[in-house]
Motif scaffolding. Structure first.
Motif, PDB file in Angstrom:
ATOM      1  N   GLY A 175     -20.899 -65.355 -32.029  1.00  0.00           N
ATOM      2  CA  GLY A 175     -21.517 -64.565 -33.094  1.00  0.00           C
ATOM      3  C   GLY A 175     -21.853 -65.423 -34.293  1.00  0.00           C
ATOM      4  O   GLY A 175     -21.268 -66.488 -34.501  1.00  0.00           O
ATOM      5  N   HIS A 176     -22.805 -64.972 -35.058  1.00  0.00           N
ATOM      6  CA  HIS A 176     -23.223 -65.732 -36.252  1.00  0.00           C
ATOM      7  C   HIS A 176     -24.025 -64.823 -37.173  1.00  0.00           C
ATOM      8  O   HIS A 176     -24.755 -63.942 -36.707  1.00  0.00           O
ATOM      9  CB  HIS A 176     -24.093 -66.938 -35.845  1.00  0.00           C
ATOM     10  CG  HIS A 176     -24.182 -67.975 -36.910  1.00  0.00           C
ATOM     11  ND1 HIS A 176     -25.073 -67.891 -37.949  1.00  0.00           N
ATOM     12  CD2 HIS A 176     -23.453 -69.090 -37.122  1.00  0.00           C
ATOM     13  CE1 HIS A 176     -24.914 -68.935 -38.746  1.00  0.00           C
ATOM     14  NE2 HIS A 176     -23.937 -69.675 -38.271  1.00  0.00           N
ATOM     15  N   ARG A 177     -23.856 -65.041 -38.482  1.00  0.00           N
ATOM     16  CA  ARG A 177     -24.584 -64.230 -39.449  1.00  0.00           C
ATOM     17  C   ARG A 177     -26.084 -64.439 -39.330  1.00  0.00           C
ATOM     18  O   ARG A 177     -26.859 -63.510 -39.453  1.00  0.00           O
ATOM     19  CB  ARG A 177     -24.113 -64.593 -40.864  1.00  0.00           C
ATOM     20  CG  ARG A 177     -24.911 -63.973 -41.996  1.00  0.00           C
ATOM     21  CD  ARG A 177     -24.855 -62.478 -41.983  1.00  0.00           C
ATOM     22  NE  ARG A 177     -23.523 -61.927 -42.044  1.00  0.00           N
ATOM     23  CZ  ARG A 177     -22.788 -61.880 -43.144  1.00  0.00           C
ATOM     24  NH1 ARG A 177     -23.254 -62.399 -44.270  1.00  0.00           N
ATOM     25  NH2 ARG A 177     -21.596 -61.311 -43.131  1.00  0.00           N
ATOM     26  N   VAL A 178     -26.505 -65.663 -39.035  1.00  0.00           N
ATOM     27  CA  VAL A 178     -27.943 -65.952 -39.033  1.00  0.00           C
ATOM     28  C   VAL A 178     -28.484 -66.055 -37.601  1.00  0.00           C
ATOM     29  O   VAL A 178     -29.473 -65.433 -37.247  1.00  0.00           O
ATOM     30  CB  VAL A 178     -28.229 -67.267 -39.801  1.00  0.00           C
ATOM     31  CG1 VAL A 178     -29.716 -67.651 -39.694  1.00  0.00           C
ATOM     32  CG2 VAL A 178     -27.816 -67.116 -41.252  1.00  0.00           C
ATOM     33  N   TYR A 179     -27.798 -66.819 -36.749  1.00  0.00           N
ATOM     34  CA  TYR A 179     -28.339 -67.024 -35.396  1.00  0.00           C
ATOM     35  C   TYR A 179     -28.221 -65.753 -34.564  1.00  0.00           C
ATOM     36  O   TYR A 179     -27.124 -65.249 -34.352  1.00  0.00           O
ATOM     37  CB  TYR A 179     -27.605 -68.161 -34.673  1.00  0.00           C
ATOM     38  CG  TYR A 179     -27.909 -69.528 -35.233  1.00  0.00           C
ATOM     39  CD1 TYR A 179     -26.885 -70.333 -35.719  1.00  0.00           C
ATOM     40  CD2 TYR A 179     -29.211 -70.007 -35.314  1.00  0.00           C
ATOM     41  CE1 TYR A 179     -27.158 -71.576 -36.253  1.00  0.00           C
ATOM     42  CE2 TYR A 179     -29.497 -71.257 -35.843  1.00  0.00           C
ATOM     43  CZ  TYR A 179     -28.454 -72.033 -36.312  1.00  0.00           C
ATOM     44  OH  TYR A 179     -28.718 -73.269 -36.845  1.00  0.00           O
ATOM     45  N   PHE A 181     -23.869 -60.362 -48.811  1.00  0.00           N
ATOM     46  CA  PHE A 181     -25.193 -60.978 -49.060  1.00  0.00           C
ATOM     47  C   PHE A 181     -25.962 -61.148 -47.741  1.00  0.00           C
ATOM     48  O   PHE A 181     -26.597 -62.176 -47.497  1.00  0.00           O
ATOM     49  CB  PHE A 181     -25.023 -62.337 -49.746  1.00  0.00           C
ATOM     50  CG  PHE A 181     -24.095 -62.296 -50.927  1.00  0.00           C
ATOM     51  CD1 PHE A 181     -22.879 -62.977 -50.908  1.00  0.00           C
ATOM     52  CD2 PHE A 181     -24.404 -61.540 -52.039  1.00  0.00           C
ATOM     53  CE1 PHE A 181     -22.006 -62.917 -51.981  1.00  0.00           C
ATOM     54  CE2 PHE A 181     -23.537 -61.468 -53.126  1.00  0.00           C
ATOM     55  CZ  PHE A 181     -22.319 -62.156 -53.087  1.00  0.00           C
ATOM     56  N   LYS A 182     -25.873 -60.135 -46.862  1.00  0.00           N
ATOM     57  CA  LYS A 182     -26.531 -60.261 -45.547  1.00  0.00           C
ATOM     58  C   LYS A 182     -28.044 -60.292 -45.667  1.00  0.00           C
ATOM     59  O   LYS A 182     -28.736 -60.820 -44.821  1.00  0.00           O
ATOM     60  CB  LYS A 182     -26.099 -59.100 -44.648  1.00  0.00           C
ATOM     61  CG  LYS A 182     -24.609 -59.138 -44.276  1.00  0.00           C
ATOM     62  CD  LYS A 182     -24.281 -58.148 -43.163  1.00  0.00           C
ATOM     63  CE  LYS A 182     -22.822 -58.277 -42.704  1.00  0.00           C
ATOM     64  NZ  LYS A 182     -22.522 -57.475 -41.502  1.00  0.00           N
ATOM     65  N   ASN A 183     -28.565 -59.696 -46.765  1.00  0.00           N
ATOM     66  CA  ASN A 183     -30.020 -59.626 -46.914  1.00  0.00           C
ATOM     67  C   ASN A 183     -30.460 -60.192 -48.262  1.00  0.00           C
ATOM     68  O   ASN A 183     -31.533 -59.850 -48.758  1.00  0.00           O
ATOM     69  CB  ASN A 183     -30.481 -58.166 -46.821  1.00  0.00           C
ATOM     70  CG  ASN A 183     -30.056 -57.531 -45.513  1.00  0.00           C
ATOM     71  OD1 ASN A 183     -30.647 -57.788 -44.482  1.00  0.00           O
ATOM     72  ND2 ASN A 183     -28.976 -56.760 -45.545  1.00  0.00           N
ATOM     73  N   THR A 184     -29.586 -61.008 -48.871  1.00  0.00           N
ATOM     74  CA  THR A 184     -29.871 -61.447 -50.238  1.00  0.00           C
ATOM     75  C   THR A 184     -29.949 -62.967 -50.295  1.00  0.00           C
ATOM     76  O   THR A 184     -29.046 -63.650 -49.801  1.00  0.00           O
ATOM     77  CB  THR A 184     -28.752 -60.969 -51.191  1.00  0.00           C
ATOM     78  OG1 THR A 184     -28.735 -59.533 -51.169  1.00  0.00           O
ATOM     79  CG2 THR A 184     -28.995 -61.444 -52.617  1.00  0.00           C
ATOM     80  N   GLY A 185     -31.059 -63.464 -50.843  1.00  0.00           N
ATOM     81  CA  GLY A 185     -31.167 -64.903 -51.042  1.00  0.00           C
ATOM     82  C   GLY A 185     -30.570 -65.275 -52.390  1.00  0.00           C
ATOM     83  O   GLY A 185     -30.828 -64.610 -53.398  1.00  0.00           O
ATOM     84  N   ALA A 186     -29.766 -66.344 -52.404  1.00  0.00           N
ATOM     85  CA  ALA A 186     -29.119 -66.751 -53.656  1.00  0.00           C
ATOM     86  C   ALA A 186     -29.929 -67.823 -54.375  1.00  0.00           C
ATOM     87  O   ALA A 186     -29.726 -68.060 -55.571  1.00  0.00           O
ATOM     88  CB  ALA A 186     -27.719 -67.297 -53.357  1.00  0.00           C
ATOM     89  N   GLY A 192     -32.926 -68.068 -37.396  1.00  0.00           N
ATOM     90  CA  GLY A 192     -31.883 -67.481 -36.541  1.00  0.00           C
ATOM     91  C   GLY A 192     -32.416 -66.862 -35.289  1.00  0.00           C
ATOM     92  O   GLY A 192     -31.766 -66.885 -34.255  1.00  0.00           O
ATOM     93  N   GLU A 193     -33.631 -66.347 -35.337  1.00  0.00           N
ATOM     94  CA  GLU A 193     -34.222 -65.691 -34.159  1.00  0.00           C
ATOM     95  C   GLU A 193     -34.660 -66.759 -33.144  1.00  0.00           C
ATOM     96  O   GLU A 193     -34.498 -66.585 -31.948  1.00  0.00           O
ATOM     97  CB  GLU A 193     -35.436 -64.844 -34.569  1.00  0.00           C
ATOM     98  CG  GLU A 193     -35.082 -63.474 -35.152  1.00  0.00           C
ATOM     99  CD  GLU A 193     -34.301 -63.561 -36.466  1.00  0.00           C
ATOM    100  OE1 GLU A 193     -34.623 -64.463 -37.259  1.00  0.00           O
ATOM    101  OE2 GLU A 193     -33.349 -62.764 -36.681  1.00  0.00           O
ATOM    102  N   GLN A 194     -35.204 -67.878 -33.665  1.00  0.00           N
ATOM    103  CA  GLN A 194     -35.701 -68.929 -32.753  1.00  0.00           C
ATOM    104  C   GLN A 194     -34.628 -69.963 -32.431  1.00  0.00           C
ATOM    105  O   GLN A 194     -34.821 -70.839 -31.595  1.00  0.00           O
ATOM    106  CB  GLN A 194     -36.898 -69.661 -33.410  1.00  0.00           C
ATOM    107  CG  GLN A 194     -38.061 -68.753 -33.811  1.00  0.00           C
ATOM    108  CD  GLN A 194     -38.682 -68.069 -32.603  1.00  0.00           C
ATOM    109  OE1 GLN A 194     -38.867 -68.692 -31.549  1.00  0.00           O
ATOM    110  NE2 GLN A 194     -38.974 -66.781 -32.744  1.00  0.00           N
ATOM    111  N   GLY A 195     -33.495 -69.912 -33.159  1.00  0.00           N
ATOM    112  CA  GLY A 195     -32.463 -70.932 -32.930  1.00  0.00           C
ATOM    113  C   GLY A 195     -32.928 -72.309 -33.386  1.00  0.00           C
ATOM    114  O   GLY A 195     -32.736 -73.308 -32.716  1.00  0.00           O
TER     115      GLY A 195
END
Ligand code: SDX
Length: 428
Positions: free
Chosen positions: A306-310, A46-51, A61-64
């Motif tokens: 490492g992190h899925r979102v950050y 679900f790397k690109n899927t909203g539940a 994640g880009e801005q922390g």
């Protein structure tokens, strides 16, 4: 004017609505995709899927960026308490002084666990992992509180299950620790606040209460606040999907505890300390271990990185790293693994492999060093993560039910044999 996404497949074009959140995140709503096209989507992990659509926690994640109900994690970690953040996550607003006191009073009335639950503790092998015990004990609460099994509880009944779980979790966690030492358990004291009571049950003795350094209580509040929620991570998604079948709160959280246990998720805080200890004992500097982490033929990963979102710094890691320095200095502890962690971080942040993949320290990289400084054994670290994450799991479970979300049941793309006839044994 709402956005529309159009996809064309098998020579046909289909239009799908695009939804936009309050932070301008956008998602293509594919809930009708199969009806209009006979096609589904697929997205392992679900790397690109909203539940779901949620109003509890926002991550960028880009801005922390991390905010609980709109409040920046940095401000909550500095000014709030764990019980106040618990109330905020579950009920959506910061409590007034009276509301918070009422919340605290309700919780203090339910801190005991049924005496028959002690038999569960006695049944575990002495060195069994605390996370396995915790998952079992939390699930067992439904046996002692059968009213929690009602799939359609009133708001009052649902709230009582929530209060009971919040109240009993510290008792269960501290008793798991005491039992691992063969020490007598310490009963909760309702005159102590949530964190102090937990520390007293954990480190107190039957003969005397502990005197706790304010720095230790403050550090515990900070750690618990930082772990309190993190939107749709693996364990929270587990709690939501188990709860979506109308399973009770205790069963749903018990499943979340099991998901958190994995070393790729909450179990990473234990794995980080074990990794740092290995590096210390090996005497090899960071270069050898970074090389191993980059080697695709080597199963070693830099745990806590490492992190899925950050894809920028995990804001929690920054706060914990500073708290690490403060607590170890205040307690006069010189822990060599902290120096190793800092050396690894410095080297990794300059290494192209990590830079290219946007791998930064996550919440688990430094947390274990503080837990150890506070006196917790390594195998209790993930249980402490679960104690912190409990309000988030509860808030997300409650939101899923309030939104009357359907039972979670993903589809698949079948890749197995097409139809074939049975062959009798003597013909194979
Ligand atoms: C938590 O989701 C959450 O919010 C979780 C959490 C929460 O609060 O609930 O934040 C808590 O679980 C934090 C994460 C703790 N786990 C670890 O520290 C374990 C080490 N980290 C990784 O295993 C990994 O980074 C994950 C699991 C955290 C994320 O994995 P993803 O998003 O599936 O990314 P990936 O495994 O596909 O990695 C992408 C690339 C790969 O290399 P390539 O195939 O592109 O060459 O980055 C590499 C990976 O090999 N990589 C690492 C690495 N993490 C990713 N390489 C070395 N060391 C690492 N730690």
């Amino acid at each position: 004017m709402s956005e529309i996404a159009s996809i064309s497949v098998n020579g046909k074009s289909h239009e799908l609505p695009v939804i936009t959140g309050t932070e301008n995140e956008q998602a293509i709503d594919i809930s009708k995709l199969r009806d209009i096209s006979s096609i589904i989507t697929i997205d392992p992990g679900f790397k690109n899927t909203g539940a779901t659509k949620s109003a509890i926690t926002f991550l960028d994640g880009e801005q922390g960026i991390l905010r609980y109900r709109g409040y920046p994690i940095e401000q909550l970690a500095e000014h709030s308490t764990f019980l106040e953040v618990t109330y905020l996550l579950i009920y959506g607003e910061l409590p007034t002084a009276d509301t918070l006191q009422d919340f605290r009073n309700k919780i203090s009335r339910h801190t005991l666990i049924h005496e028959d639950m002690k038999k569960f503790f006695d049944g575990f092998p002495s060195k069994s992992h605390p996370m396995g015990q915790l998952s079992c004990l939390v699930g067992a609460l439904s046996a002692f509180y059968p009213e929690s099994l009602n799939p359609n509880p009133s708001e009052e009944e649902e709230n009582l299950s929530i209060i009971k779980l919040l109240a009993k979790m510290p008792t269960i966690v501290s008793w798991i620790y005491k039992k691992s030492l063969g020490h007598p358990v310490i009963y909760p004291k309702n005159n102590l606040n949530y964190v102090h009571n937990f520390l007293n049950m954990t480190f107190g003795q039957i003969t005397e209460d502990i005197t706790v350094d304010k720095a230790v209580v403050d550090a515990m509040h900070t750690l618990l606040i930082l772990h309190a929620d993190h939107e749709q991570n693996c364990s929270t998604s587990t709690v939501r999907i188990v709860g979506s079948s109308n399973a009770n709160l205790y069963a749903s959280v018990s499943a979340g505890i099991s998901a958190l246990w994995g070393p790729l998720h909450g179990g990473a805080n234990q794995a980080v300390i074990e990794m740092l200890e290995n590096i210390k004992n090996d005497g090899g500097g960071s270069a050898k271990w970074l090389a191993k982490a980059k080697d695709k033929n080597d199963s070693f990963r830099l745990m806590g990185f490492g992190h899925r979102v950050y894809k920028n710094f995990d804001p929690r890691a920054k706060i914990i790293k500073k708290a690490c320095d403060d607590v170890l200095e205040r307690l006069g502890i010189n822990d060599p693994v902290l120096d190793i962690a800092k050396e690894l971080e410095e080297a990794a942040l300059k290494d192209q492999y990590f830079v290219d993949r946007k791998l930064y320290p996550n919440v688990d990289f430094y947390s274990g060093i503080i837990y150890r400084a506070l006196g917790f054994p390594t195998d209790m670290f993930t249980v402490l993560f679960a104690l912190g994450r409990l309000p988030g799991w509860i808030a997300q479970w409650r939101e899923m039910r309030a939104n009357k979300e359907p039972i979670g049941r993903p589809r698949q793309v079948y890749m197995g044999h097409t139809t074939r006839d049975y062959v009798t044994l003597n013909q194979r």
